[in-house]
Design an enzyme around this catalytic site. Structure first.
Site, mmCIF file in Angstrom:
data_model
loop_
_atom_site.group_PDB
_atom_site.id
_atom_site.type_symbol
_atom_site.label_atom_id
_atom_site.label_comp_id
_atom_site.label_asym_id
_atom_site.label_seq_id
_atom_site.Cartn_x
_atom_site.Cartn_y
_atom_site.Cartn_z
ATOM 1 C CG ASP A 218 -1.668 1.253 1.440
ATOM 2 O OD1 ASP A 218 -1.419 2.222 0.702
ATOM 3 O OD2 ASP A 218 -2.516 1.282 2.347
ATOM 4 C CB CYS B 106 -8.735 5.266 7.966
ATOM 5 S SG CYS B 106 -10.000 6.408 7.446
HETATM 6 N N1 7TS Z 1 -3.686 3.533 2.482
HETATM 7 C C1 7TS Z 1 -3.088 4.492 3.209
HETATM 8 C C2 7TS Z 1 -1.778 4.204 3.883
HETATM 9 C C3 7TS Z 1 -3.698 5.744 3.306
HETATM 10 O O1 7TS Z 1 -3.100 6.702 4.022
HETATM 11 C C4 7TS Z 1 -4.930 5.981 2.650
HETATM 12 C C5 7TS Z 1 -5.670 7.277 2.793
HETATM 13 C C6 7TS Z 1 -5.479 4.952 1.886
HETATM 14 C C7 7TS Z 1 -4.827 3.751 1.830
HETATM 15 C C8 7TS Z 1 -6.742 5.131 1.124
HETATM 16 O O2 7TS Z 1 -6.544 6.004 0.060
HETATM 17 P P1 7TS Z 1 -7.770 6.489 -0.827
HETATM 18 O O3 7TS Z 1 -7.190 7.525 -1.718
HETATM 19 O O4 7TS Z 1 -8.268 5.311 -1.572
HETATM 20 O O5 7TS Z 1 -8.799 7.036 0.118
HETATM 21 N N2 7TS Z 1 -5.361 7.964 3.939
HETATM 22 C C9 7TS Z 1 -5.986 9.051 4.435
HETATM 23 C C10 7TS Z 1 -5.505 9.718 5.560
HETATM 24 O O6 7TS Z 1 -4.514 9.392 6.176
HETATM 25 N N3 7TS Z 1 -6.304 10.753 5.822
HETATM 26 O O7 7TS Z 1 -7.289 10.776 4.930
HETATM 27 C C11 7TS Z 1 -7.098 9.713 4.048
#
Ligand code: 7TS
Length: 409
Positions: free
Chosen positions: A200, A367
């Protein structure tokens, strides 16, 4: 080209904004980054002058839109140093990329009792998709513990492998603590057990040079909007031999070769995983954003942001009652975000009052609830840096925290 902060800040119109009559100090880059003018202009230009659906029409505009879309794929390939554009799948973001892998991989290669290894540091989007697979197929999640400094326990990681281990799925960088996981070492260990690795990369792609061949990972996911690109577009890199063996994720147009009611055959890579009309305007914006950061130089961005984070960690730790979490609290290097709480002040109160002083941070569990449980807190305040933040802004953050502390004294 030098790292010209003033010029960089001029490229991002929103940074000139005021909130509550104060200059905006935007420190929520972990959630999403602001967009340089070139990204917005490229997308506006495409809507005004090129717009047509891709891969379909014989007509001029469709061909031009298709060309832009496929050039963007090549830009992403270069950004990740993938071996082929067949390995670059456009998705809506990291979340969709992680769901795609968890769903398709567990469907094809996991049976009841088989195991996936994740870590305590994970964002929910690398936990819940595997739990959905758990409910569907009876697979098991094994969790790598972390140290009090917020780094994964490598000995425990080694011990988690057994004959039922099928895949490892871990964050490159923690979105809460800024911990950088030793991915190269982790893939080496997994591969020695014949197990593929999903990374990720939502919080690494914006902050450091990523070379999927050097990391030797099998899958790598990231989101466009966290790398100064638009929302609604992301990437799943997958090694061609793995992508070839996975079943499709969604069915529909574009992902098929032939359809009849008797038998349908699927398209070749990467289209097999791209059902429906892609957000071809967003892919143009993403490519512009990747060109923008590549032009600045990912190594230069990384070095600059490390300086910012290091300075912030030092400066914040001078504040009485400050509790900083993660490797940076122990003098180690981190990337992107730093998380903290101040004794006697709830994170939400701190975030709300910082906002009133013009400083945008995020508060809560980010999250990553299992990580919060491990840390023994229900949330933190998180300041996360981007390539346009300044040392002066770190000073504003620190001074603003001190002001809030006085209100509670
Ligand atoms: N993985 C990590 C490590 C993340 O920080 C996030 C989003 C996601 C996956 C998901 O990404 P998305 O673009 O599909 O939503 N992180 C955050 C955060 O730290 N604050 O808001 C979103």
């Amino acid at each position: 080209m030098s790292y010209d902060l003033e010029q960089i800040r001029r490229d991002f119109p929103i940074l000139q904004r005021q909130v509550y009559g104060r200059p905006l100090v935007y420190l929520d880059n972990g959630a999403t980054t602001q967009k340089p003018r070139c990204v917005v202009e490229a997308m506006t230009d495409e809507y005004y002058n090129v717009n047509a659906n891709v891969h379909r029409g014989v007509h001029f505009l469709s061909q031009q839109a298709t060309e832009l879309h496929e050039q963007s794929r090549e830009t992403v390939r270069r950004f990740l140093n993938a071996a082929s554009v067949n390995e670059i799948v456009f998705t809506r973001g990291t979340t969709e990329s992680m769901n795609l892998v968890a769903s398709c991989f567990s469907e094809a290669f996991m049976q009841e009792g088989d195991e996936v290894i994740v870590s305590t540091l994970e964002h929910h989007s690398n936990i819940v998709p595997w739990q959905l697979a758990q409910a569907r197929k009876g697979i098991r999640l094994r969790v790598i513990p972390i140290t009090d400094e917020g780094t994964v326990c490598m000995d425990e990681y080694r011990r988690l492998f057994n004959s039922r281990t099928r895949i490892v799925s871990v964050a490159h960088v923690s979105n809460v603590l800024g911990t950088v996981n030793p991915i190269r070492e982790m893939t080496e260990i997994a591969h020695a057990h014949g197990v593929p690795v999903v990374i990720d990369g939502a919080q690494s792609a914006p902050h450091m040079a990523v070379d999927v061949q050097q990391l030797d990972c099998d899958f790598f996911a990231f989101s466009g909007h966290k790398v100064y690109g638009p929302t609604g577009v992301g990437v799943l890199y997958g090694r061609e031999d793995w992508l070839d063996r996975l079943p499709p994720y969604m069915g529909g147009g574009e992902m098929i070769k032939r359809v009849s009611f008797e038998k349908t055959t699927f398209n070749e890579l990467p289209y097999k995983f791209e059902a429906g009309t892609p957000d071809y305007v967003a892919t143009t914006g993403l490519a512009k954003a990747l060109d923008y950061v590549s032009h600045l130089g990912m190594e230069r961005i990384e070095a600059y942001e490390k300086r910012l984070a290091h300075y912030a960690a030092e400066r914040l730790q001078q504040i009485p009652g400050m509790c900083l979490y993660g490797p940076m609290a122990y003098g180690a290097e981190g990337s992107g975000p730093i998380s903290f709480n101040v004794k006697g002040i709830h994170h939400l109160d701190m975030g709300t009052l910082l906002d009133r002083l013009g400083v945008a941070v995020r508060t809560g569990h980010h999250c990553a609830e299992p990580l919060m449980q491990r840390m023994g807190v229900d949330g933190t305040v998180r300041a996360s840096f981007g390539l346009y933040n300044t040392l002066d802004e770190v000073d504003v953050l620190a001074a603003s925290i001190e002001r809030v502390c006085k209100m509670f004294a």
